[in-house]
Scaffold this active site. Structure first.
Site, PDB file in Angstrom:
ATOM      1  N   ARG A  57      34.587 -60.973  57.858  1.00 38.05           N
ATOM      2  CA  ARG A  57      34.762 -62.351  58.334  1.00 38.05           C
ATOM      3  C   ARG A  57      34.570 -62.542  59.830  1.00 38.05           C
ATOM      4  NH1 ARG A  57      33.480 -63.459  53.963  1.00 38.05           N
ATOM      5  NH2 ARG A  57      34.455 -64.280  52.125  1.00 38.05           N
ATOM      6  N   HIS A 110      25.217 -64.656  57.595  1.00 34.50           N
ATOM      7  CA  HIS A 110      26.150 -64.465  56.692  1.00 34.50           C
ATOM      8  C   HIS A 110      25.581 -64.157  55.174  1.00 34.50           C
ATOM      9  CE1 HIS A 110      30.679 -65.495  55.118  1.00 34.50           C
ATOM     10  NE2 HIS A 110      29.681 -64.563  54.177  1.00 34.50           N
TER      11      HIS A 110
END
Ligand code: NDP
Ligand code: OXD
Length: 312
Positions: free
Chosen positions: A227, A275
């Site tokens: 993250r 991502h």
């Protein structure tokens, strides 16, 4: 049985078709604002509060591995989902293989000095460099869960010394285990490639900062595939420019999509992907969800339930 589905960006028609095919006895529908109809299970990603609150659900399934976005919404709106409703997440369902591909390819890229040769190419420089040795290329993986364990396995298979850091100790052949805050410094010292596969919890936010990076081996590399909030991006740039860190590959960012003005884009020793280190694969995810719902209906044991207290 009624199943609600909500994802802000997936091809929802495809998902509904596949879910319906996998669970022919269930009624599966895409949730749209205003829908207060019956529901036993909800399959969600970034769900609006309105979708879940006030329902008597048997379980909620997150359509990804990390549940940070759902849990942070639950903290702000506890009425959205009572504690008694179990929350499940995707355990692997094809993501571990993708994480293995991503990490092995980048570790080998650095190990074979392709970053240096790419830089030399810009100078039209033909200059073989000394090889790196595996014994000087210890891989340290923060997070030894479903994904971290598989990444450790594959890098071990390539002959690198591998160590993991987690809350609880692991006993895996050929992998050194470091547990808890008290062993973090020992884990970092001697780590050449740091791979982050931690969940986003209050304990892990901002964990990859200047103080942590300074404890790595000189000329270390960073792979952040968990993250964006784990990494203090300005600290990374400082450490790259100061020479302590040699290169970084980032898949996740403090702001996504990464804004055009971010200095990360232009940095010559930072590689960026948007991502996608491991994306949710519909068929595998649906098979896991259908299987778990089937077991829940029969009162059988299941895996993948999130510990809401712990945050992952
Ligand atoms: P798991 O929950 O299976 O594993 C989490 C690991 O982190 C466990 O080993 C756990 O320790 C460890 N951990 C948690 N908190 C701490 C702490 N405070 N200190 C030390 N160790 C800690 O998660 P997954 O492996 O399935 O996924 C990891 C993360 O990867 C996800 O949460 C998500 O954020 C990210 N992800 C990113 C994707 C991408 O495309 N970029 C795709 C999929 C996931 P213990 O074993 O002791 O419990
Ligand atoms: C996930 C992700 O957590 O895609 O599954 O990041």
């Amino acid at each position: 049985m009624d199943i609600l589905f909500y994802h802000p960006t997936f091809d929802n028609d495809l998902w509904i078709r596949k879910l319906q095919a996998q669970m022919p006895d269930a009624r599966v529908r895409e949730w749209k604002s205003g829908d207060n109809g019956p529901a036993d299970y909800a399959l969600v990603w970034h769900p609006p509060v309105e979708m879940l609150q006030g329902r008597e659900l048997k379980a909620v399934f997150a359509l990804g591995a990390g549940v940070d976005s759902i849990l942070s919404k639950l903290n702000a709106h506890p009425e959205m989902l009572p504690q008694s409703v179990p929350l499940f997440r995707l355990e692997d369902t094809g993501m571990a293989e993708q994480m293995q591909e991503y990490t092995v390819s980048q570790v080998l890229h650095w190990f074979r000095r392709f970053d240096d040769y790419q830089a030399q190419k810009q100078q039209r420089c033909w200059q073989p460099l000394p090889d790196y040795q595996r014994e000087d290329f210890t891989i340290g993986i923060m997070g030894a869960g479903v994904l971290g364990s598989k990444v450790a396995e594959s890098l071990k298979g390539w002959g690198f010394p591998v160590r993991v850091w987690s809350r609880s100790r692991k006993s895996w052949p050929g992998v050194s285990s470091f547990a808890g805050q008290g062993e973090l410094d020992a884990f970092l010292s001697g780590t050449r490639v740091l791979i982050n596969l931690l969940p986003n919890t209050p304990e892990t936010v901002g964990i990859i900062n200047q103080a942590l990076l300074e404890k790595l081996q000189d000329g270390a590399y960073l792979l952040n595939i968990a993250r964006g909030v784990h990494l203090i991006e300005d600290d990374l740039i400082k450490m790259l420019d100061g020479g302590k860190i040699k290169g970084a590959m980032l898949d996740v960012f403090s702001r996504e999509p990464l804004p055009p003005e971010s200095p990360l884009w232009a940095h010559p020793r930072i590689a960026i992907t948007p991502h996608l280190a491991a994306v949710t694969r519909p068929q595998e995810a649906i098979e896991y969800i259908a299987d778990t719902i089937g077991k829940l209906e029969q009162g059988m044991p299941v895996t993948g339930q999130v510990n809401r207290e712990r945050g992952y």
